[in-house]
Design a protein around this motif. Structure first.
Motif, PDB file in Angstrom:
ATOM      1  N   ARG A 149      27.750  52.350  26.833  1.00 24.15           N
ATOM      2  CA  ARG A 149      28.907  53.214  27.084  1.00 24.15           C
ATOM      3  C   ARG A 149      29.881  52.516  28.035  1.00 24.15           C
ATOM      4  NH1 ARG A 149      28.040  56.679  30.845  1.00 24.15           N
ATOM      5  NH2 ARG A 149      25.936  57.066  30.125  1.00 24.15           N
ATOM      6  N   GLN A 150      29.316  51.955  29.104  1.00 26.56           N
ATOM      7  CA  GLN A 150      30.160  51.281  30.097  1.00 26.56           C
ATOM      8  C   GLN A 150      30.904  50.090  29.476  1.00 26.56           C
ATOM      9  OE1 GLN A 150      28.979  51.488  33.851  1.00 26.56           O
ATOM     10  NE2 GLN A 150      30.668  50.253  34.616  1.00 26.56           N
ATOM     11  N   ALA A 151      30.212  49.362  28.612  1.00 26.31           N
ATOM     12  CA  ALA A 151      30.828  48.193  27.972  1.00 26.31           C
ATOM     13  C   ALA A 151      32.061  48.615  27.180  1.00 26.31           C
ATOM     14  CB  ALA A 151      29.817  47.510  27.047  1.00 26.31           C
ATOM     15  N   ARG A 152      31.928  49.759  26.460  1.00 25.60           N
ATOM     16  CA  ARG A 152      33.075  50.234  25.675  1.00 25.60           C
ATOM     17  C   ARG A 152      34.248  50.580  26.596  1.00 25.60           C
ATOM     18  NH1 ARG A 152      29.497  52.614  21.163  1.00 25.60           N
ATOM     19  NH2 ARG A 152      29.474  50.734  19.880  1.00 25.60           N
ATOM     20  N   GLU A 153      33.933  51.201  27.750  1.00 29.10           N
ATOM     21  CA  GLU A 153      35.007  51.556  28.694  1.00 29.10           C
ATOM     22  C   GLU A 153      35.669  50.304  29.263  1.00 29.10           C
ATOM     23  OE1 GLU A 153      32.743  55.595  30.043  1.00 29.10           O
ATOM     24  OE2 GLU A 153      33.292  54.173  31.603  1.00 29.10           O
ATOM     25  N   GLU A 154      34.835  49.303  29.573  1.00 29.65           N
ATOM     26  CA  GLU A 154      35.386  48.077  30.172  1.00 29.65           C
ATOM     27  C   GLU A 154      36.289  47.333  29.193  1.00 29.65           C
ATOM     28  OE1 GLU A 154      31.962  47.115  33.474  1.00 29.65           O
ATOM     29  OE2 GLU A 154      32.162  45.802  31.756  1.00 29.65           O
ATOM     30  N   MET A 155      35.951  47.407  27.918  1.00 34.13           N
ATOM     31  CA  MET A 155      36.758  46.721  26.897  1.00 34.13           C
ATOM     32  C   MET A 155      38.221  47.177  26.963  1.00 34.13           C
ATOM     33  SD  MET A 155      35.184  44.522  25.132  1.00 34.13           S
ATOM     34  CE  MET A 155      36.581  44.394  24.063  1.00 34.13           C
ATOM     35  N   ALA A 156      38.408  48.432  27.361  1.00 32.74           N
ATOM     36  CA  ALA A 156      39.770  48.985  27.411  1.00 32.74           C
ATOM     37  C   ALA A 156      40.622  48.278  28.461  1.00 32.74           C
ATOM     38  CB  ALA A 156      39.701  50.478  27.715  1.00 32.74           C
ATOM     39  N   GLN A 157      39.953  47.576  29.411  1.00 37.66           N
ATOM     40  CA  GLN A 157      40.684  46.888  30.481  1.00 37.66           C
ATOM     41  C   GLN A 157      41.022  45.441  30.123  1.00 37.66           C
ATOM     42  OE1 GLN A 157      41.572  48.576  33.250  1.00 37.66           O
ATOM     43  NE2 GLN A 157      40.675  50.295  32.151  1.00 37.66           N
ATOM     44  N   ALA A 158      40.572  44.980  28.972  1.00 40.18           N
ATOM     45  CA  ALA A 158      40.722  43.557  28.626  1.00 40.18           C
ATOM     46  C   ALA A 158      42.175  43.097  28.722  1.00 40.18           C
ATOM     47  CB  ALA A 158      40.158  43.288  27.233  1.00 40.18           C
ATOM     48  N   GLY A 159      43.102  43.994  28.384  1.00 42.40           N
ATOM     49  CA  GLY A 159      44.524  43.633  28.362  1.00 42.40           C
ATOM     50  C   GLY A 159      45.119  43.334  29.728  1.00 42.40           C
ATOM     51  N   THR A 160      44.418  43.703  30.799  1.00 43.90           N
ATOM     52  CA  THR A 160      44.968  43.461  32.137  1.00 43.90           C
ATOM     53  C   THR A 160      44.618  42.062  32.657  1.00 43.90           C
ATOM     54  OG1 THR A 160      43.024  44.363  33.242  1.00 43.90           O
ATOM     55  CG2 THR A 160      44.783  45.922  32.727  1.00 43.90           C
ATOM     56  N   TYR A 161      43.849  41.314  31.883  1.00 44.00           N
ATOM     57  CA  TYR A 161      43.421  39.968  32.321  1.00 44.00           C
ATOM     58  C   TYR A 161      44.397  38.905  31.820  1.00 44.00           C
ATOM     59  CZ  TYR A 161      39.041  41.777  34.090  1.00 44.00           C
ATOM     60  OH  TYR A 161      38.104  42.451  34.841  1.00 44.00           O
ATOM     61  N   ASP A 162      44.407  37.740  32.509  1.00 40.11           N
ATOM     62  CA  ASP A 162      45.308  36.659  32.101  1.00 40.11           C
ATOM     63  C   ASP A 162      44.843  36.002  30.799  1.00 40.11           C
ATOM     64  OD1 ASP A 162      47.008  36.776  34.411  1.00 40.11           O
ATOM     65  OD2 ASP A 162      45.349  35.919  35.557  1.00 40.11           O
TER      66      ASP A 162
END
Ligand code: 5GP
Length: 203
Positions: A149-162
């Motif tokens: 579940r946490q992995a799916r939530e973290e994926m949503a943040q991928a766009g904030t990385y360089d």
């Protein structure tokens, strides 16, 4: 001139730990920031190499003393990055890999006084992520569900990385990570080995 902080985040099961070990063995002047955690060591983990395993009261004391550049609660445990060793490494012109979660990444990025860039590593598909997590056998079913579940939530943040690396093939992903580090060094006028580039005219 100083080294840079390199934030690397990935949902559990993306293959990050294996990648980082390989990159540290390949790229010069690169060190790894060993975090503090209140979680129990897993079989094979070594104090001071993988983590500093710390009890709750010591961890709270370090928070109170402002010993962490960032800390977060992840999967029911506390994790934190001590500030002093980072400062020392940067001053020695070393780049430092920070293996931290998306919450910690946001905090470190917010500290604009420090030279930092960030890389997100992901598994190729949700099915593959789940397969890798199950294959690790480090969690019971409840823990595993939580991590998925946490992995799916973290994926949503991928766009904030360089940078984003899809870890489909380990060798290629390691090459990509090395290429990013070398390119960032060139941008800073440093050699691929991390040394400052100097130009000496003959006398
Ligand atoms: P694990 O328990 O599997 O070693 O790590 C769980 C998660 O905690 C991973 O996403 C890892 O990147 C993150 N983590 C490890 N050290 C730190 C840290 O010092 N700070 C933060 N914010 N997260 C960390």
């Amino acid at each position: 001139m100083s080294g840079q902080l390199i934030i690397v985040s990935a949902p559990s099961g993306a293959g990050k730990t294996t990648m980082l070990k390989r990159v540290i063995g390949t790229v010069a002047r690169l060190s790894f920031s060993v975090s503090h955690t209140t979680r129990q060591p897993r079989p094979g983990e070594i104090e001071g190499r993988d983590y500093y395993f710390t009890d709750d009261s010591r961890f709270q004391q370090m928070i109170a003393e402002h010993g962490f550049i960032e800390w977060a609660r992840v999967h029911e445990n506390y994790y934190g990055t001590a500030l002093a060793p980072l400062r020392d490494a940067l001053a020695e012109n070393l780049d430092v890999l920070l293996d931290i979660d998306v919450q910690g990444a946001a905090i470190v990025r917010g500290q604009s006084a420090l030279p930092v860039y960030s890389i997100f590593i992901m598994a190729p598909t949700p099915e593959e992520l789940e397969r890798r997590l199950r294959g690790r056998r480090t969690e019971d079913e409840k823990g595993l569900r939580g991590r998925i579940r946490q992995a799916r939530e973290e994926m949503a943040q991928a766009g904030t990385y360089d940078y984003l690396i899809v870890n489909e093939d380990l060798d290629r992903s390691v090459d990509t990570l090395c290429a990013i580090i070398v390119a960032e060094r060139a941008k800073q006028r440093r050699s691929p080995d991390g040394e400052p580039i100097r130009w000496h005219e003959p006398h």
